[in-house]
Design an enzyme around this catalytic site. Structure first.
Site, PDB file in Angstrom:
ATOM      1  N   CYS A 384     -12.038  -4.358  -6.316  1.00  0.00           N
ATOM      2  CA  CYS A 384     -12.813  -4.054  -5.113  1.00  0.00           C
ATOM      3  C   CYS A 384     -11.906  -3.514  -4.007  1.00  0.00           C
ATOM      4  O   CYS A 384     -11.446  -2.401  -4.105  1.00  0.00           O
ATOM      5  CB  CYS A 384     -13.646  -5.267  -4.687  1.00  0.00           C
ATOM      6  SG  CYS A 384     -15.117  -4.769  -3.794  1.00  0.00           S
ATOM      7  N   HIS A 510     -16.622  -6.541  -9.412  1.00  0.00           N
ATOM      8  CA  HIS A 510     -15.924  -7.829  -9.561  1.00  0.00           C
ATOM      9  C   HIS A 510     -16.064  -8.358 -10.985  1.00  0.00           C
ATOM     10  O   HIS A 510     -16.970  -9.152 -11.256  1.00  0.00           O
ATOM     11  CB  HIS A 510     -16.509  -8.857  -8.597  1.00  0.00           C
ATOM     12  CG  HIS A 510     -16.204  -8.581  -7.164  1.00  0.00           C
ATOM     13  ND1 HIS A 510     -15.129  -9.133  -6.514  1.00  0.00           N
ATOM     14  CD2 HIS A 510     -16.828  -7.797  -6.261  1.00  0.00           C
ATOM     15  CE1 HIS A 510     -15.103  -8.704  -5.268  1.00  0.00           C
ATOM     16  NE2 HIS A 510     -16.128  -7.888  -5.078  1.00  0.00           N
ATOM     17  N   GLU A 512     -14.382 -10.550 -12.389  1.00  0.00           N
ATOM     18  CA  GLU A 512     -14.080 -11.998 -12.472  1.00  0.00           C
ATOM     19  C   GLU A 512     -15.346 -12.848 -12.521  1.00  0.00           C
ATOM     20  O   GLU A 512     -15.334 -13.936 -13.081  1.00  0.00           O
ATOM     21  CB  GLU A 512     -13.170 -12.427 -11.306  1.00  0.00           C
ATOM     22  CG  GLU A 512     -13.786 -12.428  -9.909  1.00  0.00           C
ATOM     23  CD  GLU A 512     -13.725 -11.073  -9.195  1.00  0.00           C
ATOM     24  OE1 GLU A 512     -13.645 -10.028  -9.872  1.00  0.00           O
ATOM     25  OE2 GLU A 512     -13.792 -11.077  -7.948  1.00  0.00           O
TER      26      GLU A 512
HETATM   27  N1  GLN Z   1     -14.161  -4.609   2.279  1.00  0.00           N
HETATM   28  C1  GLN Z   1     -14.459  -3.756   1.163  1.00  0.00           C
HETATM   29  C2  GLN Z   1     -15.890  -3.250   1.206  1.00  0.00           C
HETATM   30  O1  GLN Z   1     -16.739  -3.836   1.850  1.00  0.00           O
HETATM   31  C3  GLN Z   1     -14.185  -4.453  -0.155  1.00  0.00           C
HETATM   32  C4  GLN Z   1     -15.021  -5.658  -0.391  1.00  0.00           C
HETATM   33  C5  GLN Z   1     -14.511  -6.550  -1.482  1.00  0.00           C
HETATM   34  O2  GLN Z   1     -13.331  -6.512  -1.840  1.00  0.00           O
HETATM   35  N2  GLN Z   1     -15.356  -7.411  -1.997  1.00  0.00           N
HETATM   36  O3  GLN Z   1     -16.201  -2.273   0.605  1.00  0.00           O
END
Ligand code: GLN
Length: 537
Positions: A384, A510, A512
């Site tokens: 992410c 994600h 995970e």
């Molecule tokens: N802050 C980034 C976004 O909102 C990544 C978010 C995250 O890592 N879950 O796109």
């Protein structure tokens, strides 16, 4: 079986006793005996969901396929059971009140005074039975967040009392989790806190059917007998839960103590077959006797609190077992990394994961980390925000766009290589408005991603607002940062990778959240394998 059976898990004496792990372990045993089991959690705070909470407050926010932002215990439920959860599995007081107040505004209680009892309690009871009424489950375990005696927990405790009364004692039981502390000075285990906590429960009209006692030392037969007598439970219903070296040992400990059998007896259900834990025990054996060890750096800004990266840490355990490898996760604070100290900080690392996150703090450290591992051919995995940092790093240091950034960090940047999607630009509310939940991704052949997944269409869970900016797609690809996974509906880039590197992959989603004991996530499995292969001896 027509009647769904309900098991409620309450907590006493103190928080952090591990209700989620006990609930998940019991569910695992019941599932392994052939019962369709699910777990739900009711949290007593007023946020509608934990999505708006700082991770330092409540640990990681776990995301389900249907895009619910939930308590991290749901992650344990999925990791133990390998069955997806949903919004229905996590309800907060905020959500209960919101829905009652919306009903009041629609006039559904017209003429009546709306009160905690019966309106809030009825709403809680309805939601507690929602999954049970789906017909998908034989047994629903409900974990009540908080500790008995808290003001916030009262409506839940009253709802449990009413439900046990409504459904009948053989259809709904209560497990109370307490602490039996060891007083070193006296050299004794103490039962009084448990007695008091059971008494508090009784004052609310609930008789615990089973006591699960967390303890650092073996509870003797005498103490078990004392607890049974004073807490009004059967002797066999006093279950010891002693500290374990890993949470994955707890189902076996509960099996030895007979928690599942006692629960089934109280619910008037047959034991069926002995639990089939063959796969589980192979996994346990592998984590206990690894053949290799690797050191993997976890670069993030919430490293002081383990719970903030819960699913990542667990995914490493699953992937470690798959590789018969012990993964030492070394937390490295991104705020303290720079181009000068990065070599020293990473000198003992075999691989580096750059973690998800929000906001500006620590991002330059993450970018320095990505540069170092890219140039020094150390396996890299970005999740992410970690993936977004790899896009920024490549744009700055390979494409030469020295001011490249995400508009999250610098709204005025000349080169917004990561920016807001059009549909996000008008969003003002913060709660539940990110790109959330499962999205499809098409993987290109002849890529590392394809080698890892072995298929062209995957589905992974998201939680972010910002995206790879496709205006830079051609330039980045021509410079060597391949977009190997694309969202077929929106054209958004979901996976990037660098060729001519032992392992360099960044994913916008994600992975995970989907790693379980039964199905360790292939990205983590391959990342750990790459670390084993290239590790410093
Ligand atoms: N802050 C980034 C976004 O909102 C990544 C978010 C995250 O890592 N879950 O796109």
């Amino acid at each position: 079986m027509n009647q769904t059976k309900y098991i409620f898990v309450t907590g006493g004496v103190t928080s952090s006793l591990g209700k989620g792990i006990i609930a998940a372990s019991l569910a695992k045993l019941l599932q392994a005996r052939g019962y369709r089991t699910t777990i739900q959690k009711f949290d007593p705070y007023l946020n509608v969901d934990p999505g708006t909470l700082n991770p330092y407050e409540h640990g990681e926010c776990y995301v389900t396929d249907d895009g619910a932002e939930t308590d991290l215990d749901l992650g344990h439920y999925e990791r133990f059971l390998d069955v997806p959860t949903s919004q229905a599995n996590n309800v907060t007081t905020g959500r209960i009140y919101l829905s009652v107040i919306e009903k009041e505004r629609r006039g559904e209680f017209l003429g009546k005074t709306v009160q905690v009892v019966p309106h809030i309690t009825n709403e809680i009871k309805d939601r507690m039975q929602l999954l049970g009424q789906s017909g998908d489950y034989d047994i629903v375990i409900t974990e009540i967040g908080g500790t008995v005696g808290d003001i916030e927990s009262l409506p839940y405790i009253e709802s449990v009392r009413q439900l046990v009364w409504d459904l009948g004692e053989n259809n709904a039981i209560v497990i109370h989790l307490t602490l039996v502390p060891y007083l070193a000075a006296a050299g004794e285990l103490k039962t009084k806190p448990t007695q008091h906590s059971v008494k508090a429960l009784m004052e609310s009209g609930i008789k615990a059917d089973i006591l699960v006692c967390r303890t650092e030392h073996e509870i003797s037969n005498d103490i078990r007998a004392k607890l049974a007598l004073f807490c009004n439970v059967k002797r066999e219903a006093v279950i010891q839960s002693i500290d374990a070296s890993t949470i994955y040992e707890v189902p076996n400990l509960m099996l030895e103590e007979g928690l599942d059998v006692v629960a089934l007896r109280k619910l008037d259900l047959p034991k069926k077959a002995a639990p089939d834990l063959k796969h589980w025990n192979t996994f346990l054996k592998r984590i206990k006797s690894p053949k290799h060890t690797v050191n993997i750096g976890l670069v993030g800004k919430y490293v002081e609190m383990q719970d903030c990266y819960k699913s990542i840490l667990e995914a490493f355990i699953h992937a470690g077992a798959a590789n018969e490898t012990k993964v030492n996760v070394i937390s490295i604070h991104s705020e303290y990394i720079d181009e000068i100290n990065v070599a020293e900080k990473f000198k003992d690392l075999d691989a580096v994961l750059v973690a998800p996150g929000f906001g500006e703090r620590g991002i330059e450290g993450k970018i320095a980390a990505v540069r170092y591992v890219r140039e020094n051919k150390i396996p890299f995995f970005g999740i992410c925000l970690g993936m977004q940092m790899s896009v920024i790093e490549y744009s700055r240091n390979v494409l030469g766009l020295t001011e490249a950034n995400s508009t999250e960090m610098n709204p005025e940047t000349k080169n917004p290589v990561v920016n807001l999607m059009e549909s996000q630009k008008t969003v003002t509310d913060k709660g539940g408005t990110m790109r959330l939940g499962a999205w499809k991704c098409e993987i290109k052949p002849d890529t590392l991603a394809y080698k890892i997944y072995g298929q062209t269409t995957i589905s992974e869970r998201h939680r972010h607002r910002y995206e790879y900016n496709n205006e830079y797609l051609d330039a980045l690809q021509n410079a060597g940062l391949k977009a190997s996974g694309i969202n077929p509906d929106t054209g958004l880039v979901e996976i990037v990778e660098v060729e001519d590197h032992p392992f360099f992959i960044g994913v916008q989603y994600h992975p995970e959240y989907k790693s379980t004991v039964v199905n360790p996530h292939p990205l983590f499995v391959n990342f750990v394998a790459a670390a084993v292969k290239t590790r410093k001896k």
